[in-house]
Scaffold this active site. Structure first.
Site, PDB file in Angstrom:
ATOM      1  N   ASP A 106       2.885  -3.163   8.092  1.00 18.04           N
ATOM      2  CA  ASP A 106       2.137  -3.188   7.189  1.00 18.04           C
ATOM      3  C   ASP A 106       1.178  -1.717   7.445  1.00 18.04           C
ATOM      4  OD1 ASP A 106       0.622  -3.715   5.009  1.00 18.04           O
ATOM      5  OD2 ASP A 106       0.063  -5.884   5.648  1.00 18.04           O
ATOM      6  N   GLY A 107       0.558  -1.651   6.400  1.00 17.98           N
ATOM      7  CA  GLY A 107      -0.690  -0.433   6.678  1.00 17.98           C
ATOM      8  C   GLY A 107      -1.924  -1.208   7.125  1.00 17.98           C
ATOM      9  N   GLY A 164       0.814  -1.226   0.005  1.00 18.91           N
ATOM     10  CA  GLY A 164      -0.084   0.031   0.019  1.00 18.91           C
ATOM     11  C   GLY A 164       0.842   1.369   0.049  1.00 18.91           C
ATOM     12  N   SER A 165       0.257   2.453  -0.097  1.00 18.05           N
ATOM     13  CA  SER A 165       0.695   3.561  -0.252  1.00 18.05           C
ATOM     14  C   SER A 165       1.573   3.939   1.044  1.00 18.05           C
ATOM     15  CB  SER A 165       0.009   4.752  -0.578  1.00 18.05           C
ATOM     16  OG  SER A 165      -1.130   4.821   0.398  1.00 18.05           O
ATOM     17  N   THR A 166       1.315   3.542   2.207  1.00 17.22           N
ATOM     18  CA  THR A 166       2.011   3.828   3.453  1.00 17.22           C
ATOM     19  C   THR A 166       3.357   2.983   3.400  1.00 17.22           C
ATOM     20  OG1 THR A 166      -0.008   4.295   4.495  1.00 17.22           O
ATOM     21  CG2 THR A 166       1.862   4.343   6.088  1.00 17.22           C
ATOM     22  N   GLU A 191      -0.987 -10.822   3.117  1.00 12.36           N
ATOM     23  CA  GLU A 191      -0.679 -10.005   4.468  1.00 12.36           C
ATOM     24  C   GLU A 191      -1.138 -10.869   5.694  1.00 12.36           C
ATOM     25  OE1 GLU A 191      -1.340  -5.492   2.522  1.00 12.36           O
ATOM     26  OE2 GLU A 191      -3.262  -6.529   3.397  1.00 12.36           O
ATOM     27  N   LYS A 222      -8.301  -4.815   6.675  1.00  8.87           N
ATOM     28  CA  LYS A 222      -7.285  -4.672   5.690  1.00  8.87           C
ATOM     29  C   LYS A 222      -7.698  -5.253   4.245  1.00  8.87           C
ATOM     30  CE  LYS A 222      -2.940  -5.492   6.489  1.00  8.87           C
ATOM     31  NZ  LYS A 222      -2.695  -4.569   5.691  1.00  8.87           N
ATOM     32  N   GLY A 223      -6.784  -4.796   3.072  1.00 10.09           N
ATOM     33  CA  GLY A 223      -7.340  -5.335   1.924  1.00 10.09           C
ATOM     34  C   GLY A 223      -7.708  -4.257   1.058  1.00 10.09           C
ATOM     35  N   GLY A 224      -7.517  -3.185   1.329  1.00 10.34           N
ATOM     36  CA  GLY A 224      -7.773  -1.897   0.417  1.00 10.34           C
ATOM     37  C   GLY A 224      -7.034  -2.043  -0.727  1.00 10.34           C
TER      38      GLY A 224
HETATM   39  C1  5RP Z   1      -3.482  -3.570   1.280  1.00  7.78           C
HETATM   40  C2  5RP Z   1      -3.832  -3.267   2.540  1.00  7.78           C
HETATM   41  C3  5RP Z   1      -3.109  -1.992   2.988  1.00  7.78           C
HETATM   42  O1  5RP Z   1      -2.045  -1.963   3.968  1.00  7.78           O
HETATM   43  C4  5RP Z   1      -4.205  -0.939   3.321  1.00  7.78           C
HETATM   44  O2  5RP Z   1      -5.108  -0.717   2.163  1.00  7.78           O
HETATM   45  C5  5RP Z   1      -3.525   0.607   3.546  1.00  7.78           C
HETATM   46  O3  5RP Z   1      -3.127   1.040   2.612  1.00  7.78           O
HETATM   47  P1  5RP Z   1      -2.668   2.414   2.223  1.00  7.78           P
HETATM   48  O4  5RP Z   1      -1.404   2.542   3.198  1.00  7.78           O
HETATM   49  O5  5RP Z   1      -2.333   2.803   0.961  1.00  7.78           O
HETATM   50  O6  5RP Z   1      -3.716   3.432   2.790  1.00  7.78           O
HETATM   51  O7  5RP Z   1      -4.257  -3.763   3.350  1.00  7.78           O
HETATM   52  O8  5RP Z   1      -3.965  -4.820   1.018  1.00  7.78           O
END
Ligand code: 5RP
Length: 224
Positions: free
Chosen positions: A82-83, A27-29, A104, A95-97
């Site tokens: 992880d994010g 993810g972006s973070t 994960e 999670k899973g965005g």
């Molecule tokens: C990916 C995830 C990411 O950790 C979650 O979506 C957070 O993403 P971001 O850091 O872009 O806000 O679960 O499957």
């Protein structure tokens, strides 16, 4: 303006120590975390093994100079960072965005310690406003979708920007459940995981040990 995701990604990279095996989120973070870890490898001579939670994170990690191994080839994972899409006061989360929650979760539950990193929008009193991702076998998807609709779970298929059904790294579809509020997360998690054709859902219960959140230019810690 402060980039909270970058701030927290850089902060979390300090938790990686020499010789560790580290699960690298998606993810972006997590992107900022991986870039900072690459900098530490190149500039500080840090040695560690990364286990990526997605193809995207593996590619980025290799690009920045991190030694990536597959989960099958390591004995244990010391730490996963992880994010998260949401976390509540008990440090349960959704999670899973980014569609990577299956790997994960596999990496996280096999880690000695799990840290989530996020901007302040991810802190919630109750889970559910973020659509809950459910990874499903393609051949079972429409019947599962219909049964979610009957249950009032307001499903939608995850789509690509081009409007096609999104396919995960594992070759499956994603159905997002628009639940608004999840009253009993453990009961829902049990129900979903026992549906034949469901591969994994995005409820991460009792997984995170520590959340590091950025709020403007401040770092806030939450511990289990
Ligand atoms: C990916 C995830 C990411 O950790 C979650 O979506 C957070 O993403 P971001 O850091 O872009 O806000 O679960 O499957």
């Amino acid at each position: 303006m402060v980039n909270e995701k970058e701030l927290v990604g850089i902060e979390a990279a300090k938790y990686v120590e020499e010789g560790m095996v580290v699960g690298l989120g998606t993810g972006s973070t997590a992107h900022h975390l991986i870039v900072e870890l690459g900098r530490r490898v190149r500039e500080e001579g840090l040695h560690f093994v990364g286990v990526a939670t997605s193809v995207q994170s593996a590619e980025l990690a290799k690009e920045v100079g991190i030694n990536i191994q597959s989960f099958n080839d390591v004995k244990q994972i010391d730490l996963t960072i992880d994010g998260t899409d949401e976390f509540d006061p008990e440090l349960n989360g959704i999670k899973g965005g980014g569609g990577a929650h299956l790997i994960e979760k596999i990496i996280a539950v096999n880690s000695d310690r799990v840290i989530w990193i996020c901007d302040h929008s991810k802190e919630v009193a109750q889970l559910g406003a973020f659509p809950l991702p459910v990874e499903v076998i393609r051949d079972a998807s429409q019947h599962l979708y219909d049964s979610f609709e009957v249950k009032g779970y307001a499903p939608s298929y995850r789509l690509t920007p081009a409007g096609d059904k999104f396919i995960t790294d594992n070759g499956n579809y994603l159905i997002d459940l628009h639940l608004e509020k999840i009253i009993n997360a453990s009961q829902l998690a049990e129900e979903l995981i026992h549906l034949v054709g469901v591969v994994e859902h995005g409820l991460f219960l009792n997984v995170a040990d520590h959340v590091i959140m950025a709020k403007a230019d401040k770092i806030v810690h939450f511990y289990k």
